[in-house]
Design an enzyme around this catalytic site. Sequence first.
Site, PDB file in Angstrom:
ATOM      1  N   ASP A 193      -5.854 -30.692   3.765  1.00  0.00           N
ATOM      2  CA  ASP A 193      -6.317 -31.608   2.727  1.00  0.00           C
ATOM      3  C   ASP A 193      -6.042 -33.059   3.129  1.00  0.00           C
ATOM      4  O   ASP A 193      -4.942 -33.393   3.569  1.00  0.00           O
ATOM      5  CB  ASP A 193      -5.605 -31.290   1.408  1.00  0.00           C
ATOM      6  CG  ASP A 193      -5.997 -32.239   0.297  1.00  0.00           C
ATOM      7  OD1 ASP A 193      -7.121 -32.101  -0.222  1.00  0.00           O
ATOM      8  OD2 ASP A 193      -5.197 -33.132  -0.038  1.00  0.00           O
ATOM      9  N   GLU A 234     -10.567 -31.138   5.305  1.00  0.00           N
ATOM     10  CA  GLU A 234     -11.195 -31.730   4.115  1.00  0.00           C
ATOM     11  C   GLU A 234     -11.340 -33.229   4.339  1.00  0.00           C
ATOM     12  O   GLU A 234     -10.352 -33.962   4.383  1.00  0.00           O
ATOM     13  CB  GLU A 234     -10.335 -31.442   2.879  1.00  0.00           C
ATOM     14  CG  GLU A 234     -10.973 -31.889   1.574  1.00  0.00           C
ATOM     15  CD  GLU A 234     -10.471 -33.226   1.084  1.00  0.00           C
ATOM     16  OE1 GLU A 234     -11.073 -33.780   0.149  1.00  0.00           O
ATOM     17  OE2 GLU A 234      -9.468 -33.742   1.631  1.00  0.00           O
TER      18      GLU A 234
END
Length: 486
Positions: A193, A234
Amino acid sequence: MKKIENKIMLITYADSMSKDLTELDEILDRHFRDTIGGLHVLPFYPSSGDRGFAVINYDQVDPAFGTWDDIDRLAEQYYMMADFMLNHVSIRSGEFRDYMENGDASPYRDMFIHWEEFWPEGNPTEGQYQALYRRKAVYPYIEFTRKDGKTVHLWNTFFEEQIDINPYAKATKDYYARNLGTISSHVPLVRFDAFAYASKRPGTSCFFVEPDIWNILDIGMEPLRKTQTEMLPEIHENYQIQLKMAEKGYWVYDFALPMLLLHGLKSKRTDRLIHWLNICPRKQFTTLDTHDGIGVVDVAGLLTEEEIDFVRDDVDEITKEAKQYIKLPSMITAKDGKFKSYQLGSTYYSALRCSDRAYLIARAVQFYAPGIPQIYYVGLLAGENDIESMKTNPDPRTINRHTFSREELEAAVQKPVCKRLYELMRFRNNYEAFNGDITIGEDRSDGTLKITWKKENYYTALTADFKELTYQIVYYDEASKQECIL
């Protein structure tokens, strides 16, 4: 655990359509056993904020959700993805608390990025500051006072509960190795992330800085290579970054598709979409909706500024009631130092003005696009914007994070639009042609789109008319030796 399959992945929180992981297992078994093959449970670890993304530690599952046994049980049924924050930790983490307690004597001291030490002159010049890719209007650091009384300024990209970490520090590398080792023993796919923010160098944007980002990625990948665990980065930014990642063989997200489909369905044009489908990576996960907003920055260059404004203005009109409750809009700094829109806050169904016909076309195109489709739990239930929750939580992403009661869920799965959606999902998961070759039909400048998949005797074609909001799916049925309509 199950390995990655070419079947639709559901994205959900542990407690958004269920109270915990045990109930989630029951709900999936009851309603969605044959509609999804993969499962991304958003951060299920103990956390101090940002809906789970301010992770305190990765050693355990948050007791409110369950245990690692619950994750393992789900991972036997669905190929699973779990999150890891390469860029930051919670200020409630053991590592950060140790630094606050022991100061320069802490083994974690260098894990954190000290603002004045980062810049050669102690602080950025105006030019260096303006060059930063920022998510907030102020300097990206937070002031802390250690137990020894010393005040330090530590890099902070996102929220107050999250503090950035230095990927090159030995303490950070050990942190990566320990926690990624734990996670990869339970799931076959890990999502890094916000990892592009981990590449920080004075005089740059401090976002996806090359070649630094590839060195950092190697550091993060080292523990995963030992277990042959795959990684999905991401990155919400220009689509060309996804192309760079794909060239190196990594899985990527298709974050451009959501805006391109909105533009096509609202403008009745398919030329921009067809262009992207021809050039987009093939090893990717496609999205229309996620726990964040609908990406705007991702399509710069695929849509003109005027075309982006056209979509944004329409979605802004749809969500105007919610605007009064937003205190922190989703923005980034542009190269000129001014802030610009980063994401649009809306459920995908609401962004299409709750049109069942438009929504089903959008999902059909997603399911036929190159890559493995992901569907967010709100989209799975054709959920509308949650204005009521915005009144108590001004985070713009709240609009697309409704917590469904059991009664709401049972009612949603009976809606005609959802029943048809699940029919499409079952077909996408099970028809063999989707493991073959894709052909994107040429742009006929008439608002239509055709996508064909073929493998050996199997073939299926989607033809969609964005002007009339109609579509047709045909496929070859091996049993009857005939072409059928789905």
